[in-house]
Scaffold this motif. Structure first.
Motif, PDB file in Angstrom:
ATOM      1  N   UNK A   1       0.835  -1.206   0.000  1.00  0.00           N
ATOM      2  CA  UNK A   1       0.000   0.000   0.000  1.00  0.00           C
ATOM      3  C   UNK A   1       0.865   1.249   0.000  1.00  0.00           C
ATOM      4  N   UNK A   2       0.452   2.236  -0.787  1.00  0.00           N
ATOM      5  CA  UNK A   2       1.108   3.540  -0.795  1.00  0.00           C
ATOM      6  C   UNK A   2       0.028   4.609  -0.670  1.00  0.00           C
ATOM      7  N   UNK A   3       0.211   5.520   0.293  1.00  0.00           N
ATOM      8  CA  UNK A   3      -0.710   6.639   0.485  1.00  0.00           C
ATOM      9  C   UNK A   3       0.091   7.917   0.272  1.00  0.00           C
ATOM     10  N   UNK A   4      -0.405   8.789  -0.601  1.00  0.00           N
ATOM     11  CA  UNK A   4       0.307  10.042  -0.874  1.00  0.00           C
ATOM     12  C   UNK A   4      -0.681  11.196  -0.967  1.00  0.00           C
ATOM     13  N   UNK A   5      -0.158  12.406  -0.746  1.00  0.00           N
ATOM     14  CA  UNK A   5      -0.961  13.622  -0.833  1.00  0.00           C
ATOM     15  C   UNK A   5      -0.208  14.627  -1.684  1.00  0.00           C
ATOM     16  N   UNK A   6      -0.926  15.209  -2.635  1.00  0.00           N
ATOM     17  CA  UNK A   6      -0.334  16.251  -3.477  1.00  0.00           C
ATOM     18  C   UNK A   6      -1.450  17.171  -3.950  1.00  0.00           C
ATOM     19  N   UNK A   7      -1.264  18.462  -3.716  1.00  0.00           N
ATOM     20  CA  UNK A   7      -2.176  19.483  -4.228  1.00  0.00           C
ATOM     21  C   UNK A   7      -3.628  19.214  -3.812  1.00  0.00           C
ATOM     22  N   UNK A   8      -3.834  18.967  -2.509  1.00  0.00           N
ATOM     23  CA  UNK A   8      -5.153  18.702  -1.924  1.00  0.00           C
ATOM     24  C   UNK A   8      -5.821  17.441  -2.474  1.00  0.00           C
ATOM     25  N   UNK A   9      -5.030  16.494  -2.954  1.00  0.00           N
ATOM     26  CA  UNK A   9      -5.573  15.224  -3.415  1.00  0.00           C
ATOM     27  C   UNK A   9      -4.895  14.080  -2.679  1.00  0.00           C
ATOM     28  N   UNK A  10      -5.697  13.215  -2.106  1.00  0.00           N
ATOM     29  CA  UNK A  10      -5.222  12.041  -1.388  1.00  0.00           C
ATOM     30  C   UNK A  10      -5.329  10.848  -2.326  1.00  0.00           C
ATOM     31  N   UNK A  11      -4.211  10.141  -2.542  1.00  0.00           N
ATOM     32  CA  UNK A  11      -4.196   8.985  -3.438  1.00  0.00           C
ATOM     33  C   UNK A  11      -3.822   7.742  -2.646  1.00  0.00           C
ATOM     34  N   UNK A  12      -4.606   6.702  -2.829  1.00  0.00           N
ATOM     35  CA  UNK A  12      -4.345   5.399  -2.218  1.00  0.00           C
ATOM     36  C   UNK A  12      -4.064   4.426  -3.355  1.00  0.00           C
ATOM     37  N   UNK A  13      -2.879   3.798  -3.314  1.00  0.00           N
ATOM     38  CA  UNK A  13      -2.515   2.789  -4.306  1.00  0.00           C
ATOM     39  C   UNK A  13      -2.249   1.489  -3.565  1.00  0.00           C
ATOM     40  N   UNK A  14      -2.717   0.388  -4.115  1.00  0.00           N
ATOM     41  CA  UNK A  14      -2.478  -0.917  -3.501  1.00  0.00           C
ATOM     42  C   UNK A  14      -2.312  -1.958  -4.592  1.00  0.00           C
ATOM     43  N   UNK A  15      -1.545  -2.988  -4.271  1.00  0.00           N
ATOM     44  CA  UNK A  15      -1.332  -4.087  -5.209  1.00  0.00           C
ATOM     45  C   UNK A  15      -1.304  -5.387  -4.416  1.00  0.00           C
ATOM     46  N   UNK A  16      -1.920  -6.401  -4.978  1.00  0.00           N
ATOM     47  CA  UNK A  16      -1.975  -7.679  -4.276  1.00  0.00           C
ATOM     48  C   UNK A  16      -1.643  -8.811  -5.235  1.00  0.00           C
ATOM     49  N   UNK A  17      -0.896  -9.761  -4.720  1.00  0.00           N
ATOM     50  CA  UNK A  17      -0.696 -11.008  -5.440  1.00  0.00           C
ATOM     51  C   UNK A  17      -0.647 -12.112  -4.403  1.00  0.00           C
ATOM     52  N   UNK A  18      -1.425 -13.149  -4.635  1.00  0.00           N
ATOM     53  CA  UNK A  18      -1.482 -14.262  -3.698  1.00  0.00           C
ATOM     54  C   UNK A  18      -1.558 -15.558  -4.484  1.00  0.00           C
ATOM     55  N   UNK A  19      -0.883 -16.580  -3.976  1.00  0.00           N
ATOM     56  CA  UNK A  19      -0.888 -17.886  -4.619  1.00  0.00           C
ATOM     57  C   UNK A  19      -1.274 -18.922  -3.577  1.00  0.00           C
ATOM     58  N   UNK A  20      -2.217 -19.777  -3.951  1.00  0.00           N
ATOM     59  CA  UNK A  20      -2.702 -20.816  -3.044  1.00  0.00           C
ATOM     60  C   UNK A  20      -2.494 -22.163  -3.726  1.00  0.00           C
ATOM     61  N   UNK A  21      -1.768 -23.044  -3.054  1.00  0.00           N
ATOM     62  CA  UNK A  21      -1.512 -24.361  -3.621  1.00  0.00           C
ATOM     63  C   UNK A  21      -2.001 -25.433  -2.659  1.00  0.00           C
ATOM     64  N   UNK A  22      -2.721 -26.372  -3.205  1.00  0.00           N
ATOM     65  CA  UNK A  22      -3.175 -27.540  -2.450  1.00  0.00           C
ATOM     66  C   UNK A  22      -2.893 -28.773  -3.297  1.00  0.00           C
TER      67      UNK A  22
END
Length: 145
Positions: free
Chosen positions: A66-87
Protein backbone atom coordinates in the motif's frame (compact mmCIF):
# COMPACT_ATOMS: atom_id res chain seq x y z
CA UNK A 1 -5.19 9.00 -13.15
CA UNK A 2 -8.87 9.54 -12.48
CA UNK A 3 -10.29 11.77 -9.80
CA UNK A 4 -13.34 10.18 -8.27
CA UNK A 5 -15.53 11.78 -5.66
CA UNK A 6 -16.31 9.66 -2.65
CA UNK A 7 -20.03 9.10 -2.50
CA UNK A 8 -22.36 8.10 0.29
CA UNK A 9 -24.84 5.32 -0.29
CA UNK A 10 -28.45 5.87 0.83
CA UNK A 11 -29.18 2.21 1.57
CA UNK A 12 -27.47 -1.17 1.64
CA UNK A 13 -29.63 -2.63 -1.13
CA UNK A 14 -28.88 0.23 -3.49
CA UNK A 15 -25.19 0.08 -2.56
CA UNK A 16 -24.74 -3.33 -4.15
CA UNK A 17 -26.50 -2.19 -7.34
CA UNK A 18 -24.34 0.94 -7.47
CA UNK A 19 -21.17 -1.16 -7.08
CA UNK A 20 -22.24 -3.50 -9.89
CA UNK A 21 -23.05 -0.54 -12.14
CA UNK A 22 -19.73 1.16 -11.39
CA UNK A 23 -17.84 -2.06 -12.13
CA UNK A 24 -19.72 -2.50 -15.42
CA UNK A 25 -18.97 1.03 -16.67
CA UNK A 26 -15.44 1.03 -15.30
CA UNK A 27 -13.71 0.23 -18.63
CA UNK A 28 -15.66 3.02 -20.35
CA UNK A 29 -14.68 5.74 -17.89
CA UNK A 30 -11.24 4.46 -16.90
CA UNK A 31 -12.37 4.21 -13.29
CA UNK A 32 -10.37 1.71 -11.28
CA UNK A 33 -12.82 0.56 -8.66
CA UNK A 34 -11.96 -3.13 -8.49
CA UNK A 35 -9.18 -4.91 -6.71
CA UNK A 36 -8.71 -8.32 -8.23
CA UNK A 37 -12.21 -9.73 -8.54
CA UNK A 38 -13.59 -7.80 -5.55
CA UNK A 39 -15.17 -4.37 -5.53
CA UNK A 40 -13.49 -1.79 -3.31
CA UNK A 41 -15.74 0.09 -0.98
CA UNK A 42 -14.63 3.55 0.12
CA UNK A 43 -16.32 5.84 2.60
CA UNK A 44 -15.48 9.24 4.02
CA UNK A 45 -16.54 11.09 7.16
CA UNK A 46 -15.51 14.03 9.29
CA UNK A 47 -14.79 12.93 12.87
CA UNK A 48 -13.29 14.97 15.72
CA UNK A 49 -11.56 17.51 13.49
CA UNK A 50 -10.28 14.91 11.00
CA UNK A 51 -11.35 13.97 7.49
CA UNK A 52 -11.37 10.15 7.56
CA UNK A 53 -11.29 7.91 4.48
CA UNK A 54 -11.78 4.16 4.87
CA UNK A 55 -10.99 1.75 2.04
CA UNK A 56 -11.81 -1.95 2.11
CA UNK A 57 -8.64 -3.72 0.91
CA UNK A 58 -8.50 -7.26 2.31
CA UNK A 59 -5.64 -9.72 1.87
CA UNK A 60 -2.68 -7.37 1.56
CA UNK A 61 0.49 -6.66 3.47
CA UNK A 62 0.20 -2.96 4.35
CA UNK A 63 3.96 -2.55 4.81
CA UNK A 64 4.77 -3.43 1.20
CA UNK A 65 1.53 -3.42 -0.82
CA UNK A 66 0.00 0.00 0.00
CA UNK A 67 1.11 3.54 -0.79
CA UNK A 68 -0.71 6.64 0.49
CA UNK A 69 0.31 10.04 -0.87
CA UNK A 70 -0.96 13.62 -0.83
CA UNK A 71 -0.33 16.25 -3.48
CA UNK A 72 -2.18 19.48 -4.23
CA UNK A 73 -5.15 18.70 -1.92
CA UNK A 74 -5.57 15.22 -3.42
CA UNK A 75 -5.22 12.04 -1.39
CA UNK A 76 -4.20 8.98 -3.44
CA UNK A 77 -4.34 5.40 -2.22
CA UNK A 78 -2.51 2.79 -4.31
CA UNK A 79 -2.48 -0.92 -3.50
CA UNK A 80 -1.33 -4.09 -5.21
CA UNK A 81 -1.98 -7.68 -4.28
CA UNK A 82 -0.70 -11.01 -5.44
CA UNK A 83 -1.48 -14.26 -3.70
CA UNK A 84 -0.89 -17.89 -4.62
CA UNK A 85 -2.70 -20.82 -3.04
CA UNK A 86 -1.51 -24.36 -3.62
CA UNK A 87 -3.18 -27.54 -2.45
CA UNK A 88 -2.93 -31.18 -3.49
CA UNK A 89 -2.75 -30.98 -7.29
CA UNK A 90 -4.49 -27.60 -7.37
CA UNK A 91 -3.18 -24.07 -7.48
CA UNK A 92 -4.87 -20.71 -7.72
CA UNK A 93 -3.55 -17.16 -7.77
CA UNK A 94 -5.08 -13.72 -7.42
CA UNK A 95 -3.52 -10.43 -8.34
CA UNK A 96 -4.61 -6.92 -9.06
CA UNK A 97 -3.92 -3.28 -8.46
CA UNK A 98 -6.04 -0.45 -7.21
CA UNK A 99 -5.72 3.31 -7.21
CA UNK A 100 -8.19 5.82 -5.82
CA UNK A 101 -7.86 9.59 -5.53
CA UNK A 102 -10.14 11.84 -3.49
CA UNK A 103 -10.06 15.61 -3.17
CA UNK A 104 -9.45 16.78 0.38
CA UNK A 105 -11.92 19.25 1.90
CA UNK A 106 -11.13 22.91 2.50
CA UNK A 107 -8.99 23.28 5.62
CA UNK A 108 -7.30 19.85 5.28
CA UNK A 109 -3.70 19.82 6.50
CA UNK A 110 -1.20 17.86 4.43
CA UNK A 111 1.03 17.51 7.49
CA UNK A 112 0.06 15.07 10.24
CA UNK A 113 -1.81 12.56 8.08
CA UNK A 114 -2.09 9.12 9.68
CA UNK A 115 -2.76 5.81 7.90
CA UNK A 116 -3.66 2.59 9.71
CA UNK A 117 -4.52 -0.87 8.37
CA UNK A 118 -6.46 -3.41 10.42
CA UNK A 119 -8.76 -6.32 9.56
CA UNK A 120 -8.79 -5.50 5.84
CA UNK A 121 -9.67 -1.82 6.27
CA UNK A 122 -7.25 1.01 5.46
CA UNK A 123 -8.12 4.11 7.48
CA UNK A 124 -6.53 7.43 6.51
CA UNK A 125 -7.06 10.35 8.88
CA UNK A 126 -6.34 13.90 7.69
CA UNK A 127 -6.43 16.74 10.24
CA UNK A 128 -8.61 19.67 9.24
CA UNK A 129 -8.66 23.14 10.68
CA UNK A 130 -11.82 25.03 11.28
CA UNK A 131 -13.29 26.00 7.93
CA UNK A 132 -12.73 29.66 7.15
CA UNK A 133 -15.73 31.81 7.82
CA UNK A 134 -17.23 33.55 4.83
CA UNK A 135 -16.53 37.26 4.86
CA UNK A 136 -18.67 39.65 2.88
CA UNK A 137 -16.92 42.75 1.63
CA UNK A 138 -18.36 45.72 -0.18
CA UNK A 139 -16.31 46.95 -3.13
CA UNK A 140 -16.61 50.57 -4.20
CA UNK A 141 -17.55 51.03 -7.84
CA UNK A 142 -15.77 54.02 -9.40
CA UNK A 143 -17.23 56.06 -12.18
CA UNK A 144 -15.41 56.27 -15.50
CA UNK A 145 -16.31 59.98 -16.03
Amino acid sequence: MSLLPVYRRPSAMLADLADMWNAAISPLTERRTTFGAHLIRVEDTVEDGHYVVRAEIPGIDPAKDVEVSVHDRRLTIKAERSAKKEEKGYSEFQYGSFERTVTLPVGAQEEGIDAHYAKGILTVSVPITEEPKEVTRTVEVKSGD
